[in-house]
Design a protein around this motif. Structure first.
Motif, PDB file in Angstrom:
ATOM      1  N   ASN A 137       0.815  -1.224   0.000  1.00  0.00           N
ATOM      2  CA  ASN A 137       0.000   0.000   0.000  1.00  0.00           C
ATOM      3  C   ASN A 137       0.849   1.276   0.000  1.00  0.00           C
ATOM      4  O   ASN A 137       0.316   2.375   0.117  1.00  0.00           O
ATOM      5  N   GLY A 138       2.181   1.107  -0.096  1.00  0.00           N
ATOM      6  CA  GLY A 138       3.071   2.259  -0.180  1.00  0.00           C
ATOM      7  C   GLY A 138       3.621   2.753   1.146  1.00  0.00           C
ATOM      8  O   GLY A 138       4.455   3.657   1.173  1.00  0.00           O
ATOM      9  N   VAL A 139       3.177   2.187   2.257  1.00  0.00           N
ATOM     10  CA  VAL A 139       3.657   2.610   3.573  1.00  0.00           C
ATOM     11  C   VAL A 139       5.062   2.043   3.800  1.00  0.00           C
ATOM     12  O   VAL A 139       5.314   0.857   3.596  1.00  0.00           O
ATOM     13  N   THR A 140       5.972   2.931   4.236  1.00  0.00           N
ATOM     14  CA  THR A 140       7.359   2.538   4.495  1.00  0.00           C
ATOM     15  C   THR A 140       7.511   2.076   5.947  1.00  0.00           C
ATOM     16  O   THR A 140       6.886   2.620   6.850  1.00  0.00           O
ATOM     17  N   TYR A 141       8.333   1.083   6.160  1.00  0.00           N
ATOM     18  CA  TYR A 141       8.648   0.558   7.496  1.00  0.00           C
ATOM     19  C   TYR A 141      10.144   0.293   7.549  1.00  0.00           C
ATOM     20  O   TYR A 141      10.816   0.233   6.518  1.00  0.00           O
ATOM     21  N   ASN A 142      10.655   0.125   8.757  1.00  0.00           N
ATOM     22  CA  ASN A 142      12.003  -0.418   8.882  1.00  0.00           C
ATOM     23  C   ASN A 142      11.918  -1.717   9.681  1.00  0.00           C
ATOM     24  O   ASN A 142      10.878  -2.042  10.264  1.00  0.00           O
ATOM     25  N   LYS A 143      12.999  -2.458   9.676  1.00  0.00           N
ATOM     26  CA  LYS A 143      12.986  -3.783  10.303  1.00  0.00           C
ATOM     27  C   LYS A 143      12.833  -3.679  11.815  1.00  0.00           C
ATOM     28  O   LYS A 143      12.258  -4.574  12.436  1.00  0.00           O
ATOM     29  N   TYR A 144      13.297  -2.579  12.394  1.00  0.00           N
ATOM     30  CA  TYR A 144      13.101  -2.365  13.824  1.00  0.00           C
ATOM     31  C   TYR A 144      11.601  -2.323  14.123  1.00  0.00           C
ATOM     32  O   TYR A 144      11.120  -2.924  15.079  1.00  0.00           O
ATOM     33  N   TYR A 145      10.843  -1.594  13.300  1.00  0.00           N
ATOM     34  CA  TYR A 145       9.402  -1.521  13.493  1.00  0.00           C
ATOM     35  C   TYR A 145       8.769  -2.912  13.401  1.00  0.00           C
ATOM     36  O   TYR A 145       7.890  -3.255  14.196  1.00  0.00           O
ATOM     37  N   LEU A 146       9.195  -3.706  12.421  1.00  0.00           N
ATOM     38  CA  LEU A 146       8.611  -5.034  12.255  1.00  0.00           C
ATOM     39  C   LEU A 146       8.711  -5.834  13.551  1.00  0.00           C
ATOM     40  O   LEU A 146       7.753  -6.495  13.962  1.00  0.00           O
ATOM     41  N   TRP A 147       9.875  -5.772  14.200  1.00  0.00           N
ATOM     42  CA  TRP A 147      10.084  -6.564  15.416  1.00  0.00           C
ATOM     43  C   TRP A 147       9.443  -5.912  16.625  1.00  0.00           C
ATOM     44  O   TRP A 147       8.987  -6.600  17.540  1.00  0.00           O
ATOM     45  N   PHE A 148       9.339  -4.579  16.632  1.00  0.00           N
ATOM     46  CA  PHE A 148       8.544  -3.909  17.656  1.00  0.00           C
ATOM     47  C   PHE A 148       7.106  -4.410  17.560  1.00  0.00           C
ATOM     48  O   PHE A 148       6.456  -4.690  18.567  1.00  0.00           O
ATOM     49  N   HIS A 149       6.601  -4.539  16.330  1.00  0.00           N
ATOM     50  CA  HIS A 149       5.229  -4.991  16.146  1.00  0.00           C
ATOM     51  C   HIS A 149       5.037  -6.425  16.650  1.00  0.00           C
ATOM     52  O   HIS A 149       3.973  -6.751  17.186  1.00  0.00           O
ATOM     53  N   VAL A 150       6.026  -7.280  16.500  1.00  0.00           N
ATOM     54  CA  VAL A 150       5.929  -8.646  17.032  1.00  0.00           C
ATOM     55  C   VAL A 150       5.719  -8.589  18.553  1.00  0.00           C
ATOM     56  O   VAL A 150       4.865  -9.280  19.103  1.00  0.00           O
ATOM     57  N   VAL A 151       6.501  -7.749  19.232  1.00  0.00           N
ATOM     58  CA  VAL A 151       6.371  -7.593  20.680  1.00  0.00           C
ATOM     59  C   VAL A 151       4.999  -6.994  21.019  1.00  0.00           C
ATOM     60  O   VAL A 151       4.289  -7.485  21.907  1.00  0.00           O
ATOM     61  N   GLU A 152       4.633  -5.952  20.315  1.00  0.00           N
ATOM     62  CA  GLU A 152       3.369  -5.251  20.541  1.00  0.00           C
ATOM     63  C   GLU A 152       2.174  -6.194  20.342  1.00  0.00           C
ATOM     64  O   GLU A 152       1.241  -6.216  21.149  1.00  0.00           O
ATOM     65  N   ASP A 153       2.204  -6.979  19.286  1.00  0.00           N
ATOM     66  CA  ASP A 153       1.102  -7.884  18.982  1.00  0.00           C
ATOM     67  C   ASP A 153       0.959  -8.950  20.063  1.00  0.00           C
ATOM     68  O   ASP A 153      -0.150  -9.234  20.523  1.00  0.00           O
ATOM     69  N   GLU A 154       2.083  -9.534  20.475  1.00  0.00           N
ATOM     70  CA  GLU A 154       2.016 -10.563  21.523  1.00  0.00           C
ATOM     71  C   GLU A 154       1.487  -9.969  22.821  1.00  0.00           C
ATOM     72  O   GLU A 154       0.665 -10.581  23.499  1.00  0.00           O
ATOM     73  N   THR A 155       1.942  -8.773  23.168  1.00  0.00           N
ATOM     74  CA  THR A 155       1.487  -8.126  24.396  1.00  0.00           C
ATOM     75  C   THR A 155      -0.019  -7.855  24.337  1.00  0.00           C
ATOM     76  O   THR A 155      -0.743  -8.110  25.309  1.00  0.00           O
ATOM     77  N   SER A 156      -0.492  -7.386  23.216  1.00  0.00           N
ATOM     78  CA  SER A 156      -1.910  -7.109  23.046  1.00  0.00           C
ATOM     79  C   SER A 156      -2.743  -8.380  23.193  1.00  0.00           C
ATOM     80  O   SER A 156      -3.741  -8.402  23.927  1.00  0.00           O
ATOM     81  N   HIS A 157      -2.327  -9.430  22.515  1.00  0.00           N
ATOM     82  CA  HIS A 157      -3.095 -10.679  22.584  1.00  0.00           C
ATOM     83  C   HIS A 157      -2.963 -11.348  23.938  1.00  0.00           C
ATOM     84  O   HIS A 157      -3.875 -12.060  24.363  1.00  0.00           O
ATOM     85  N   ARG A 158      -1.868 -11.101  24.628  1.00  0.00           N
ATOM     86  CA  ARG A 158      -1.737 -11.632  25.986  1.00  0.00           C
ATOM     87  C   ARG A 158      -2.795 -11.003  26.888  1.00  0.00           C
ATOM     88  O   ARG A 158      -3.335 -11.662  27.771  1.00  0.00           O
ATOM     89  N   GLY A 159      -3.118  -9.745  26.661  1.00  0.00           N
ATOM     90  CA  GLY A 159      -4.207  -9.124  27.416  1.00  0.00           C
ATOM     91  C   GLY A 159      -5.524  -9.844  27.175  1.00  0.00           C
ATOM     92  O   GLY A 159      -6.291 -10.097  28.118  1.00  0.00           O
ATOM     93  N   GLN A 160      -5.786 -10.205  25.929  1.00  0.00           N
ATOM     94  CA  GLN A 160      -6.996 -10.975  25.618  1.00  0.00           C
ATOM     95  C   GLN A 160      -6.950 -12.339  26.307  1.00  0.00           C
ATOM     96  O   GLN A 160      -7.963 -12.812  26.830  1.00  0.00           O
ATOM     97  N   ILE A 161      -5.781 -12.972  26.278  1.00  0.00           N
ATOM     98  CA  ILE A 161      -5.626 -14.283  26.918  1.00  0.00           C
ATOM     99  C   ILE A 161      -5.944 -14.172  28.408  1.00  0.00           C
ATOM    100  O   ILE A 161      -6.630 -15.037  28.975  1.00  0.00           O
ATOM    101  N   ARG A 162      -5.465 -13.129  29.043  1.00  0.00           N
ATOM    102  CA  ARG A 162      -5.724 -12.958  30.482  1.00  0.00           C
ATOM    103  C   ARG A 162      -7.218 -12.813  30.762  1.00  0.00           C
ATOM    104  O   ARG A 162      -7.741 -13.376  31.728  1.00  0.00           O
TER     105      ARG A 162
END
Length: 170
Positions: A137-162
């Motif tokens: 879609n044309g949005v630029t990212y860097n690899k640091y962001y990609l791995w931040f998102h992995v952490v962010e996503d797991e943390t978010s879903h862990r809240g749902q798990i709780r």
């Protein structure tokens, strides 16, 4: 559990710090699901919720996809999509298909994906984190962001798990 973000042996300094964050995030997730039964892992709060098991598979799927994007600079193949699409998208198919597995099954999936992430991260240096890519879609990212998102996503879903875990325990 270690409550410090710090460099890790075998990794460049910032990669090591990122690994430290990934490790902490995973340790808390694992502590939260420890001892859950198949029935608890499969529980659906309602017709629109995801099960704890499906959320664990989603966490593994997000990390796998980010391995492909970050290290191979490509989209998933048809075979990879076949394996990971249901846990990536969650929803109706996940509610019906991701069921009946023991906690060990989910833990093994998470471990396989994480072990591969760590082996890949040993081969890059800090400058790699700042390499850029662009989504379709044309949005630029860097690899640091990609791995931040992995952490962010797991943390978010862990809240749902709780929340789901509290509902199941009542």
């Amino acid at each position: 559990m270690d409550y410090r973000i710090k460099e890790r042996a075998g990794f460049s300094p910032k990669i090591g710090e990122l690994v430290s964050m990934l490790d902490y995030t995973r340790a808390v997730t694992l502590a939260d699901v420890e001892g859950l039964s198949i029935e608890q892992l499969d529980h659906l709060a309602d017709g629109h919720s995801n099960s704890i098991g499906a959320l664990l598979m989603h966490i593994a799927a997000i990390e796998f996809v980010h391995q492909i994007i970050a290290f191979e600079n490509r989209d998933l193949t048809e075979q990879e999509l076949e394996q990971w699409l249901v846990p990536l998208e969650l929803g109706d198919k996940a509610r019906s298909e991701i069921r009946g597995h023991s906690l060990d099954y989910y833990l093994d999936e998470l471990k396989k994906v994480r072990d591969h992430t760590l082996s890949l991260m040993e081969s890059v240096d800090d400058s790699w984190l700042y390499e850029e890519g662009q989504y379709d879609n044309g949005v630029t990212y860097n690899k640091y962001y990609l791995w931040f998102h992995v952490v962010e996503d797991e943390t978010s879903h862990r809240g749902q798990i709780r929340i789901l875990k509290r509902m199941v325990e009542k």
